[in-house]
Each structure stands twice: as structure tokens, then as C-alpha cells.
Scaffold this motif. Structure first.
Motif, PDB file in Angstrom:
ATOM      1  N   ARG A  29       0.858  -1.193   0.000  1.00 10.42           N
ATOM      2  CA  ARG A  29       0.000   0.000   0.000  1.00 10.42           C
ATOM      3  C   ARG A  29       0.889   1.236   0.000  1.00 10.42           C
ATOM      4  O   ARG A  29       1.791   1.401   0.821  1.00 10.42           O
ATOM      5  N   HIS A  88      -4.430   1.056   6.272  1.00 11.27           N
ATOM      6  CA  HIS A  88      -5.708   1.571   5.777  1.00 11.27           C
ATOM      7  C   HIS A  88      -6.799   1.342   6.813  1.00 11.27           C
ATOM      8  O   HIS A  88      -7.573   2.235   7.136  1.00 11.27           O
ATOM      9  N   HIS A  90      -9.791  -1.680   8.226  1.00 15.28           N
ATOM     10  CA  HIS A  90     -10.970  -2.319   7.613  1.00 15.28           C
ATOM     11  C   HIS A  90     -11.846  -2.932   8.692  1.00 15.28           C
ATOM     12  O   HIS A  90     -11.421  -3.096   9.840  1.00 15.28           O
ATOM     13  N   ARG A 138      -7.142  -0.705  12.850  1.00 13.11           N
ATOM     14  CA  ARG A 138      -6.079   0.009  12.135  1.00 13.11           C
ATOM     15  C   ARG A 138      -4.864   0.071  13.049  1.00 13.11           C
ATOM     16  O   ARG A 138      -4.976   0.427  14.219  1.00 13.11           O
ATOM     17  N   HIS A 159     -12.778  -8.631   3.598  1.00 14.56           N
ATOM     18  CA  HIS A 159     -12.275  -7.420   4.248  1.00 14.56           C
ATOM     19  C   HIS A 159     -13.000  -6.221   3.644  1.00 14.56           C
ATOM     20  O   HIS A 159     -12.908  -5.990   2.434  1.00 14.56           O
ATOM     21  N   TYR A 161     -13.069  -2.626   3.119  1.00 10.88           N
ATOM     22  CA  TYR A 161     -12.251  -1.404   3.181  1.00 10.88           C
ATOM     23  C   TYR A 161     -13.096  -0.148   2.988  1.00 10.88           C
ATOM     24  O   TYR A 161     -12.797   0.911   3.527  1.00 10.88           O
TER      25      TYR A 161
END
Ligand code: PAN
Ligand code: ZN
Length: 188
Positions: A29, A88, A90, A138, A159, A161
């Protein structure tokens, strides 16, 4: 014969052996994958995209009930503007708990359910944290070194997101002259 995905692997060898064992190629990422999650994401991107973290997944029995998937994440040290680097984040779609175990580095694990209840957990080497079903998660690296941790979750979950954009964490974690500061997101 044991499938390659269930062959034992030592922590020391993890980063060199995992490509042979993993079922997902390494996932990377960059800032560009999560620009709007950082206050200064746009500005940071203009200065140049860069990798924020990478993770590997091993799923020995994909989709089979009662099995486990697991992975290792390497989350780099540093900031995007004044904000510490983070994953990120999730939610697991439907139900599905998870276990996080710290291998290296230190940070904060943010947990928040869909009702908006928030938990902030100091997370470091040898920390083990159970993430109950229904709680978004997170990891934030607040230390000076790269952080690595193991995650274990039930096979077959999705997942989610997108939920991070509708049920995002209520707080941000900033680097200030006085150290780590957790501030409400609503004050942006
Ligand atoms: C972890 C995460 C991993 C990367 O394996 O997937 O740390 O974070 P994001 O998925 O938020 O990009 C996990 O929680 N698995 O369920
Ligand atoms: Zn998860």
C-alpha cells in the motif's frame, strides 16, 4: 505430505521464506492507495508517492469452514504530514474475530465498532490483542523503527475497506513536539 502453505516457518526466516509459503503475493500500500485517509495525503502525494507498508497472507485451506488464514504486516516508521503512518484499516464483513501479535516496533492499535465505540491499545513487541467480531481495526506506527506484526483470522471472510470511508476512526494519531497526540478527527 504437508502442503507448502502449512509447512512450519520460523520468525527469523519469515521475510525470506514467506514468498514460497504465501498464497497471496505481497500486497503493497502506497500513499496513493489511501490519500484521503490522511489530513495531508494530497500534499504528500504531490511530493511523490511512496510505499507505506506491505503484507503477506497465507491461507492454507481457502474457503473451508473452521480453518484459519494468517499474515504478516511490515508497517514503516514515519509520518505523512504530522500524522503517523498507519494501515488503511478495515472491518470484517459479516462476522469474524482476529488476533494480532506484535513482533517488532511499537504503536497504537485502533479498534472501533460500527456504533462508534473506540478503543486505543498500546501495541508493541510481544503484545497479543484479540479483536472481537464487528470491530474495525487500524495499526498506527508511533515508533522510530518499522513495525511488524502477525494477524490471524478465520478463513473465508471479506475485508470491508469501503467502510473506512463511512465509519472511519474517530481519532487521528499525530506526532507533536510533546510526543504522540491522539486528536478527534472532527476537529480537522
Ligand atoms: C491484517 C491487515 C494488514 C494490512 O492482516 O490486512 O495489517 O492492513 P489493511 O488490510 O487495513 O490494509 C488484517 O487485519 N487482516 O484481517
Ligand atoms: Zn482484519
Amino acid at each position: 505430505m504437508l502442503k507448502r502453505t502449512i509447512l512450519p516457518i520460523t520468525l527469523e526466516d519469515f521475510f525470506t521464506d514467506i514468498p514460497a509459503n504465501c498464497t497471496e503475493p505481497v500486497l503493497i500500500r502506497n500513499i496513493s492507495d489511501m490519500v484521503s485517509l490522511f489530513i495531508d495525503g494530497e500534499q504528500a502525494l504531490q511530493e511523490g508517492d511512496r510505499e507505506l507498508y506491505r503484507f503477506w497472507t497465507i491461507e492454507p485451506a481457502p474457503g473451508e469452514a473452521g480453518e484459519l488464514a494468517y499474515g504478516v504486516t511490515e508497517l514503516y516508521a514515519g509520518t505523512i504530514g504530522s500524522e503517523f503512518n498507519m494501515t488503511h484499516g478495515h472491518y470484517h464483513a459479516g462476522s469474524g474475530a482476529e488476533l494480532y501479535m506484535g513482533l517488532k516496533g511499537s504503536g497504537l492499535l485502533l479498534l472501533q465498532n460500527r456504533e462508534g465505540d473506540l478503543e486505543t491499545i498500546e501495541f508493541g513487541e510481544r503484545t497479543i490483542t484479540y479483536i472481537p467480531s464487528g470491530w474495525g481495526h487500524r495499526m498506527v506506527n508511533t515508533g522510530d523503527e518499522n513495525m511488524t506484526f502477525i494477524a490471524v483470522w478465520p478463513t473465508g471472510i471479506d475485508h470491508d475497506y469501503d467502510a473506512m470511508y463511512t465509519h472511519n476512526f474517530k481519532v487521528r494519531v499525530l506526532k507533536t513536539e510533546d510526543g504522540v497526540k491522539i486528536v478527534p478527527r472532527s476537529e480537522d
